[in-house]
Every structure is written in C-alpha cells, then in structure tokens.
Design a protein around this motif. Structure first.
Motif, PDB file in Angstrom:
ATOM      1  N   ALA A   3      54.233  42.732  23.426  1.00  0.00           N
ATOM      2  CA  ALA A   3      54.664  43.073  24.785  1.00  0.00           C
ATOM      3  C   ALA A   3      56.136  43.464  24.847  1.00  0.00           C
ATOM      4  CB  ALA A   3      54.396  41.891  25.716  1.00  0.00           C
ATOM      5  N   ASP A   4      56.935  42.980  23.881  1.00  0.00           N
ATOM      6  CA  ASP A   4      58.361  43.296  23.871  1.00  0.00           C
ATOM      7  C   ASP A   4      58.670  44.558  23.071  1.00  0.00           C
ATOM      8  OD1 ASP A   4      58.869  41.019  25.373  1.00  0.00           O
ATOM      9  OD2 ASP A   4      58.977  39.751  23.565  1.00  0.00           O
ATOM     10  N   GLY A   5      57.630  45.239  22.609  1.00  0.00           N
ATOM     11  CA  GLY A   5      57.836  46.461  21.840  1.00  0.00           C
ATOM     12  C   GLY A   5      58.190  46.225  20.392  1.00  0.00           C
ATOM     13  N   ILE A   6      58.019  45.005  19.905  1.00  0.00           N
ATOM     14  CA  ILE A   6      58.328  44.675  18.513  1.00  0.00           C
ATOM     15  C   ILE A   6      57.088  44.917  17.652  1.00  0.00           C
ATOM     16  CG2 ILE A   6      59.044  42.855  16.921  1.00  0.00           C
ATOM     17  CD1 ILE A   6      60.488  41.531  19.256  1.00  0.00           C
ATOM     18  N   GLN A   7      57.272  45.600  16.541  1.00  0.00           N
ATOM     19  CA  GLN A   7      56.167  45.855  15.614  1.00  0.00           C
ATOM     20  C   GLN A   7      55.807  44.582  14.847  1.00  0.00           C
ATOM     21  OE1 GLN A   7      54.315  48.599  15.132  1.00  0.00           O
ATOM     22  NE2 GLN A   7      55.398  49.686  16.779  1.00  0.00           N
ATOM     23  N   ARG A   8      54.550  44.229  14.899  1.00  0.00           N
ATOM     24  CA  ARG A   8      54.076  43.036  14.195  1.00  0.00           C
ATOM     25  C   ARG A   8      52.826  43.393  13.379  1.00  0.00           C
ATOM     26  NH1 ARG A   8      56.745  38.558  15.908  1.00  0.00           N
ATOM     27  NH2 ARG A   8      57.773  38.660  17.955  1.00  0.00           N
ATOM     28  N   ILE A   9      52.453  42.466  12.526  1.00  0.00           N
ATOM     29  CA  ILE A   9      51.261  42.662  11.680  1.00  0.00           C
ATOM     30  C   ILE A   9      50.307  41.493  11.902  1.00  0.00           C
ATOM     31  CG2 ILE A   9      50.384  42.794   9.308  1.00  0.00           C
ATOM     32  CD1 ILE A   9      52.938  44.153   8.507  1.00  0.00           C
ATOM     33  N   TRP A  10      49.064  41.828  12.231  1.00  0.00           N
ATOM     34  CA  TRP A  10      48.044  40.797  12.405  1.00  0.00           C
ATOM     35  C   TRP A  10      47.252  40.640  11.110  1.00  0.00           C
ATOM     36  CZ3 TRP A  10      42.676  40.690  12.073  1.00  0.00           C
ATOM     37  CH2 TRP A  10      42.062  39.544  12.582  1.00  0.00           C
ATOM     38  N   ARG A  11      47.101  39.424  10.654  1.00  0.00           N
ATOM     39  CA  ARG A  11      46.355  39.126   9.433  1.00  0.00           C
ATOM     40  C   ARG A  11      45.239  38.136   9.727  1.00  0.00           C
ATOM     41  NH1 ARG A  11      49.124  40.617   4.736  1.00  0.00           N
ATOM     42  NH2 ARG A  11      51.302  41.235   5.066  1.00  0.00           N
ATOM     43  N   LEU A  12      44.216  38.161   8.889  1.00  0.00           N
ATOM     44  CA  LEU A  12      43.147  37.171   8.995  1.00  0.00           C
ATOM     45  C   LEU A  12      43.676  35.805   8.573  1.00  0.00           C
ATOM     46  CD1 LEU A  12      40.148  39.164   7.480  1.00  0.00           C
ATOM     47  CD2 LEU A  12      40.359  38.394   9.845  1.00  0.00           C
ATOM     48  N   ASP A  13      43.195  34.787   9.241  1.00  0.00           N
ATOM     49  CA  ASP A  13      43.582  33.420   8.906  1.00  0.00           C
ATOM     50  C   ASP A  13      42.861  32.994   7.628  1.00  0.00           C
ATOM     51  OD1 ASP A  13      44.156  30.733   8.752  1.00  0.00           O
ATOM     52  OD2 ASP A  13      43.804  30.332  10.873  1.00  0.00           O
ATOM     53  N   PRO A  14      43.599  32.605   6.567  1.00  0.00           N
ATOM     54  CA  PRO A  14      42.933  32.170   5.322  1.00  0.00           C
ATOM     55  C   PRO A  14      41.983  30.992   5.531  1.00  0.00           C
ATOM     56  CG  PRO A  14      45.283  32.541   4.959  1.00  0.00           C
ATOM     57  CD  PRO A  14      45.064  32.617   6.436  1.00  0.00           C
TER      58      PRO A  14
END
Length: 371
Positions: free
Chosen positions: A294-305
């Motif tokens: 929402a703040d315009g920051i690039q993030r990466i979503w990963r699967l939970d091990p």
C-alpha cells in the motif's frame, strides 16, 4: 503411457512456472542440487515401486535409510563415537543389514501371512529406535571421511560444482537394472501377475511367496544404497535422518502410475514421480511473487516453508483420488464394452437356437449319431 505423458507435461509446466517466478531455479547450483535430490529419492522410490506393484507397502524404507547411514558412521568414522573401521567394512555391513531387514519383513508377510502395513510400520519404529540407540540419542559425524566425496563429487566439474553428480550415476545404474528386471524378465512378469491377481498367480504355478519376499529385499537393498548417498550428502547421521522419506517414495510411485492395488506401474513413471516430488519440494523454497504494498514499496511474497508437509500431503491425497477415479472409469468402460459385445452376439445366438429348434427330430438324432 498416458499417465507418464501427463505427469511429464505437469513437470515441465511446474519447472517453467518456477523459472518465470525465480530464474535462480534453473541456476547451476540449484539445478545440480535438485538433480542430486531427485536421484537419491528415485533410488529408493524404484525399490518401493517393486513392492507396490505386487500390492504391498513398505513403510520402513525411511528408517532403513537412516539405519544404513548410522551404521556406516558408527563403523567407519574416526570421530568421537565411531569405531574407525574401513569403509570397505562399514558399507558392506550396512548394506547387508538393510537386505536382511527386507528379508525378515518379507518372510513375516509371506510365511506368517501378516499385513504388510503392520509389519513395515512396526519395522519403521523398531529400526528408528535401533538407530537412536546406536547414535545414543545424538549424532555421529563422518568427519573427513572419503565417503563425503560421493554426494558432492561428480563428473564434468564447472567451478566448484560437478554437472553430473555421482548419485545421478548410481541412479542411472539402478534405472537400467530395475528396468530390465521389471519389464524384460520372467521375474518382472511374476511381479505384475501377483499384483494383478494373487490367487490366479498362485494357481498358475508362480512361487508367490518367494517373488513377494524378493521385492521387500529389493526395496530394503535400494534403501541401503540411498542411505549411503544420504550419509555422504549430510555428513552426520542421527535417528532423525529418513523420517517421512517413505511418504515421499510412496507419493513418487503413485504419481508415476503405480496403483496401490497392485499390478500397475513402470520404472519410467517412478522416475517422473520422483522428479515431480523433488521439484515441488524445491519450488516451495524457490517460488516468489513480487508485489507492491500500500505504501508503494516493492516486496516479494514467498511460500511459507511450514506448508511443506501440507502441500505434499495434499499431493498424495490428490494422486490417490485420481487413481481411484481412473480405475472407476476403466471399470465402467469394461462393463459397457462387455454389455455391447453381449448385445451384438445375442441376435446370432437366438438365430442359431431358432434353427436348431426348427430341425426335425430325426435330423438332430442323425447328427448326434454322426458325432
């Protein structure tokens, strides 16, 4: 071959999706490590495939793998807790113990007519306890043993990585021998016959007890070979090594087309199933999706091990459900074909009966006399 083709397409799609998500998936280091993992799973996956094709099950294969590694570390390690013998002693002894375990379980199942599930479940717990006792509840390190070069070494080295790891070469050898034994020998035909119809196989003269016992020896023996590879890969052994490995092997066999009812399955299918399982396991760690918060920051979503066993368990359930659906569809097709054949033959039978009934009694008597 339809099932193998379908799983091959699914494997390619899975690899393509993971590559698009994370290009490092096909990086040199990850690719070689995945190939090594597929090879080690495939070795004992083929072994358990022999058992499943006969209609049996082997839940002790993971504990056999762990015990093999623990025995090698105990006998051959020069570290604290090891006896310091040569690998030429430790490896044959460990393999011999593994095959004796398979022989013992096979005899209990075939001679005493015990359920394979109960025998191998008890063996799983018993062998894990033996491993824990030998390791004294801790770990046994292989230290600087030459065995460590088995998993990490290989052919065609590029930098520090070998493009063809030794476990893959062992896997190729196992594939060759297993393919010949299962698909081109009388023994292989007997294995399929027992899985298809045990009573019919016994009435036809097949030594069902001997063949079935042999499959458990093969499974445990290949589990021992895999245990050697895992010992060289991990470098230290404990009772925790091999936990849940039997689930991976069963899933690989079922995904590859081995029916839990018996009588179906191929070495090629088990290879593909092993690749699917290891790519799936690796993909849980490699898969990623970039997004913007929402703040315009690039993030990466990963699967939970932590989802690893949830996903793998779901895959096993889906594979079993699909196997059941395939068998139901096939059975319905056979019934429809049999009904259609009977309907086509009925007019001819009625016509023959009518002709016979129309003949004079004297003609029928004369025909009987001639016969």
């Amino acid at each position: 071959m339809r099932r193998e083709l379908g799983m091959s397409i699914a494997l390619v799609v899975m690899c393509l999706g993971l590559y698009l998500s994370n290009p490092d998936f096909l990086g040199q280091s990850n690719s070689i490590n995945t190939l090594r993992q597929i090879s080690m799973l495939g070795i004992f996956g083929i072994g358990i495939g022999f058992v499943i094709i006969t209609g049996g099950i082997d839940l002790s294969i993971g504990s056999v793998i762990g015990l093999t590694g623990v025995l090698i570390a105990k006998l051959s390690s020069s570290q604290v807790g090891g006896l310091g013998f040569s690998l030429w002693i430790g490896i044959p002894v460990a393999l011999g113990v593994a095959m004796l375990i398979g022989l013992g379980q096979g005899l209990l199942i075939t001679r005493l007519k015990l359920q394979p599930f109960i025998v191998t479940l008890g063996g799983m717990l018993l062998l894990r306890g033996v491993s824990q006792t030998i390791a004294e509840g801790g770990t046994l390190s292989l230290g600087g043993s030459p065995l460590l070069g088995l998993a990490n070494g290989g052919l065609l080295k590029v930098g520090s990585d070998a493009l063809v790891p030794y476990p893959f070469l062992i896997f190729v050898a196992v594939i060759g021998v297993a393919t010949y034994a299962l698909h081109f020998t009388v023994f292989g035909r007997y294995v399929y016959a027992i899985g298809g119809n045990r009573d019919a196989a016994e009435y036809s003269g097949i030594n069902v007890k001997r063949v079935e016992t042999s499959t458990y020896v093969i499974s445990a023996g290949l589990g021992g070979v895999a245990g050697i590879c895992y010992a060289s890969y991990i470098g230290q052994m404990s009772q925790q090594v091999g936990v849940a490995y039997e689930m991976y092997a069963i899933a690989a066999a079922v995904l590859g087309g081995c029916s839990l009812r018996g009588g179906e399955g191929t070495v090629l299918g088990i290879i593909i199933g092993s690749a699917v399982m290891r790519v799936l396991d690796n993909g849980i760690n490699m898969f990623q999706l970039p997004y913007e918060d929402a703040d315009g920051i690039q993030r990466i979503w990963r699967l939970d091990p932590n989802w690893t066993f949830v996903i793998i368990g779901s895959v096993i359930l889906v594979a079993v459900i699909l196997d059941q659906i395939v068998h139901v569809v096939q059975e319905r097709r056979r019934i429809r074909r049999a009904s259609a054949g009977a309907a086509q033959a009925a007019p001819g039978l009625r016509a023959a009966a009518a002709i016979g009934a129309a003949e004079p009694p004297a003609v029928r008597a004369t025909e009987r006399e001639n016969v």
